[in-house]
Design a protein around this motif. Structure first.
Motif, mmCIF file in Angstrom:
data_model
loop_
_atom_site.group_PDB
_atom_site.id
_atom_site.type_symbol
_atom_site.label_atom_id
_atom_site.label_comp_id
_atom_site.label_asym_id
_atom_site.label_seq_id
_atom_site.Cartn_x
_atom_site.Cartn_y
_atom_site.Cartn_z
ATOM 1 N N ASP A 1 0.825 -1.197 0.000
ATOM 2 C CA ASP A 1 0.000 0.000 0.000
ATOM 3 C C ASP A 1 0.871 1.264 0.000
ATOM 4 N N LEU A 2 0.808 2.011 -1.106
ATOM 5 C CA LEU A 2 1.691 3.171 -1.258
ATOM 6 C C LEU A 2 1.322 4.339 -0.351
ATOM 7 N N SER A 3 0.148 4.277 0.285
ATOM 8 C CA SER A 3 -0.186 5.398 1.169
ATOM 9 C C SER A 3 0.458 5.233 2.548
ATOM 10 N N THR A 4 1.169 4.122 2.782
ATOM 11 C CA THR A 4 1.884 4.008 4.056
ATOM 12 C C THR A 4 3.175 4.812 3.972
ATOM 13 N N GLU A 5 3.470 5.552 5.046
ATOM 14 C CA GLU A 5 4.719 6.325 5.083
ATOM 15 C C GLU A 5 5.868 5.424 5.486
ATOM 16 N N VAL A 6 5.627 4.617 6.519
ATOM 17 C CA VAL A 6 6.651 3.748 7.071
ATOM 18 C C VAL A 6 5.986 2.451 7.491
ATOM 19 N N GLN A 7 6.653 1.347 7.226
ATOM 20 C CA GLN A 7 6.202 0.060 7.758
ATOM 21 C C GLN A 7 7.410 -0.637 8.351
ATOM 22 N N ILE A 8 7.195 -1.346 9.433
ATOM 23 C CA ILE A 8 8.282 -2.145 9.986
ATOM 24 C C ILE A 8 7.701 -3.472 10.450
ATOM 25 N N LEU A 9 8.351 -4.539 10.018
ATOM 26 C CA LEU A 9 7.842 -5.891 10.261
ATOM 27 C C LEU A 9 8.863 -6.676 11.076
ATOM 28 N N PHE A 10 8.403 -7.242 12.182
ATOM 29 C CA PHE A 10 9.250 -8.115 12.993
ATOM 30 C C PHE A 10 8.953 -9.570 12.648
ATOM 31 N N ASN A 11 9.987 -10.344 12.417
ATOM 32 C CA ASN A 11 9.822 -11.789 12.330
ATOM 33 C C ASN A 11 10.163 -12.363 13.689
ATOM 34 N N ILE A 12 9.175 -12.899 14.356
ATOM 35 C CA ILE A 12 9.363 -13.315 15.747
ATOM 36 C C ILE A 12 9.720 -14.792 15.787
ATOM 37 N N ILE A 13 10.818 -15.117 16.481
ATOM 38 C CA ILE A 13 11.203 -16.530 16.538
ATOM 39 C C ILE A 13 10.962 -17.116 17.921
ATOM 40 N N ASN A 14 10.784 -16.280 18.896
ATOM 41 C CA ASN A 14 10.652 -16.811 20.248
ATOM 42 C C ASN A 14 9.831 -15.800 21.022
ATOM 43 N N ASN A 15 8.723 -16.244 21.542
ATOM 44 C CA ASN A 15 7.816 -15.288 22.149
ATOM 45 C C ASN A 15 7.404 -15.762 23.520
ATOM 46 N N ASN A 16 7.731 -14.955 24.502
ATOM 47 C CA ASN A 16 7.460 -15.328 25.880
ATOM 48 C C ASN A 16 6.503 -14.325 26.498
ATOM 49 N N ASN A 17 5.308 -14.226 25.924
ATOM 50 C CA ASN A 17 4.340 -13.229 26.384
ATOM 51 C C ASN A 17 4.937 -11.835 26.452
#
Ligand SMILES: *[C@@H]1O[C@H](CO)[C@@H](O)[C@H](O)[C@H]1NC(C)=O
Ligand SMILES: *[C@@H]1O[C@H](CO)[C@@H](O)[C@H](O)[C@H]1NC(C)=O
Ligand SMILES: *[C@@H]1O[C@H](CO)[C@@H](O)[C@H](O)[C@H]1NC(C)=O
Ligand SMILES: *[C@@H]1O[C@H](CO)[C@@H](O)[C@H](O)[C@H]1NC(C)=O
Ligand SMILES: *[C@@H]1O[C@H](CO)[C@@H](O)[C@H](O)[C@H]1NC(C)=O
Ligand SMILES: *[C@@H]1O[C@H](CO)[C@@H](O)[C@H](O)[C@H]1NC(C)=O
Ligand SMILES: *[C@@H]1O[C@H](CO)[C@@H](O)[C@H](O)[C@H]1NC(C)=O
Ligand SMILES: *[C@@H]1O[C@H](CO)[C@@H](O)[C@H](O)[C@H]1NC(C)=O
Length: 413
Positions: A298-314
């Protein structure tokens, strides 16, 4: 009756003139449509109200108006209100017209025998509720507290006093172009001290006032940021990262958003989008989405940041978006472009990521840029400067970055 006769004639003439004008407009529009159909490069002209200027087929409106024709009012009218400054001291405050998203200063000033002689006694904000500009309650300045005296109280202040310190600091920094390097250091230090108080994000009055202050500091003159206040802006940006794990605040130059991580989360995407609901009205909409396959197109987004989560402890994630880079004074990179740079920070607590993907969509024509013209960087607190280590870049319709760690990121050009 002659007067009635004249009235009728006048109505007749008016109707005739209006009809002729409408027909003329219709024919003109038809001619234009025909022309644009045959020669596609011609942009249709636009009609702009309230002093808007037509540029490339769209209205560019003065601050006071928004909307595709500059038809939507974007200010709060001049106002008066009565406040009690202290016990048995009531004062009437008057404010000029205030633009949406901004604070206005009261015309009433602190008395000559006070510390803040000639400073406005109060500020109030104009914000948009649904479609209507609405005035917020006035915030009152203690005329005998200045930034230095507030700074001396903040460390020991308890929760009852913190929000008074925060709002006084906000008022004292509400004229950003008068702030000196010294003022910025003191105010940033107050902000750091307040943001470090336990559970501060639950005190919405104090945390909003602190973020409004930080946003105002980002409007101070660029020349007032230098290596004399680098240590305090450094500790401010570090503190903001921590605060972002629990806060959700939107101010003109700062946006903070946090979210809990669910056990099932494999990716989490933060995006800041230009809100175009009101035409050229510049505001930002924030969104957090979980388990998305990747960055959006979507070109109307100014900034996007995506985390790839490998380990999640709440855990929790937090994001900070700075609309310019004044807190990140670099000795290495001298900007070649005049465009202000956005900085986005992503922080994760109680989880691990295998890296981040970022897409910036700058507000200007990127097709003139070469790939070598941009650098993906993060702020390296060990050298207090930008570094490219662990980041790679790419470009399509976005300027893209991929980094193997999380911190404050920017695209430099
Ligand atoms: C404030 O305004 C009200 C009416 O607008 C007036 O009655 C009152 O006397 C004013 N108070 C002061 C302190 O000026
Ligand atoms: C405050 O404003 C008054 C009137 O504008 C001016 O005469 C005075 O010098 C100012 N005082 C200070 C300390 O700036
Ligand atoms: C904080 O509290 C102290 C003592 O109650 C008071 O003297 C001071 O003025 C307060 N500070 C602010 C900014 O209101
Ligand atoms: C900031 O810039 C404005 C306009 O250029 C100027 O009037 C003001 O004095 C500057 N402020 C400081 C603290 O240098
Ligand atoms: C800002 O700093 C100047 C000196 O650098 C000082 O005179 C002024 O009072 C300060 N402003 C505020 C709001 O504290
Ligand atoms: C902060 O909030 C938590 C949970 O709401 C509470 O248990 C804790 O006592 C609070 N801490 C302080 C210093 O208020
Ligand atoms: C961007 O720049 C390119 C090359 O100069 C030009 O062809 C294109 O029309 C521009 N796009 C916009 C939206 O201005
Ligand atoms: C990121 O990549 C750089 C360069 O490839 C490497 O030196 C660094 O150790 C990596 N950091 C992490 C956290 O994986």
């Amino acid at each position: 009756m002659p007067s009635l006769h004249w009235d009728r004639t006048l109505v007749g003439i008016t109707c005739f003139v209006v009809t002729v004008v409408l027909w003329a407009l219709c024919i003109w529009q038809l001619v234009l449509r025909f022309k644009t159909d045959t020669t596609e490069s011609i942009v249709p002209p636009c009609f702009c109200l309230n002093g808007g200027i037509c540029q490339d087929g769209a209205c560019v409106c003065p601050e006071e108006w928004v909307g595709s024709l500059c038809e939507i009012v974007n200010f709060c009218e001049a106002s008066t209100c009565t406040v009690s400054i202290s016990e048995n001291f009531i004062k009437n405050l008057t404010f000029d017209r205030i633009i949406v998203g901004k604070y206005g200063n009261s015309k009433q000033k602190c008395e000559p025998d006070t510390v803040n002689v000639n400073a406005s006694i109060a500020i109030r904000m104009c914000s948009r509720e649904r479609r209507n500009p609405t005035l917020g309650p006035p915030i009152i300045l203690n005329c005998n507290e200045n930034l230095d005296s507030l700074a001396s109280q903040v460390e020991t202040a308890d929760s009852s006093n913190v929000s008074a310190i925060a709002s006084n600091t906000q008022i004292l920094t509400s004229m950003p172009d008068q702030l000196t390097t010294q003022n910025i250091s003191v105010a940033a230090n107050i902000a750091v001290q307040i943001l470090k108080k336990p559970n501060i994000s639950e005190d919405s009055q104090a945390s909003v006032a602190v973020m409004a202050t930080v946003s105002q500091l980002l409007d101070a003159n660029e020349t007032e940021f230098n290596h004399n206040n680098l240590h305090v802006t450094t500790s401010l940006t570090k503190t903001m990262e921590e605060f972002s794990l629990s806060g959700n605040i939107l101010q003109p130059n700062i946006a903070i958003q946090s979210a809990p991580l669910k056990l099932s989360s494999s990716t989490i995407l933060f995006s800041a989008q230009r809100d175009t609901a009101l035409g050229y009205y510049q505001s930002t909409k924030l969104e957090i989405q979980e388990n998305v396959p990747g960055l959006t197109g979507d070109l109307s987004t100014e900034v996007q940041i995506l985390f790839n989560i490998i380990n999640n402890n709440n855990g929790r994630v937090g994001f900070v978006l700075y609309q310019n880079d004044k807190f990140f004074q670099s000795r290495i990179y001298q900007s070649r472009s005049i465009f202000s740079k956005q900085i986005v920070s992503g922080n994760i607590d109680g989880g691990r990521t295998s890296g981040v993907e970022i897409a910036f969509s700058p507000k200007y024509n990127t097709s003139e840029l070469q790939l070598r013209d941009h650098a993906c960087v993060f702020w390296d607190y060990t050298i207090n400067d930008w570094s490219t280590a662990g980041c790679s870049k790419g470009r399509d319709q976005f300027l893209r970055c991929r980094c193997n760690h999380t911190t404050n990121f920017a695209v430099l050009m």
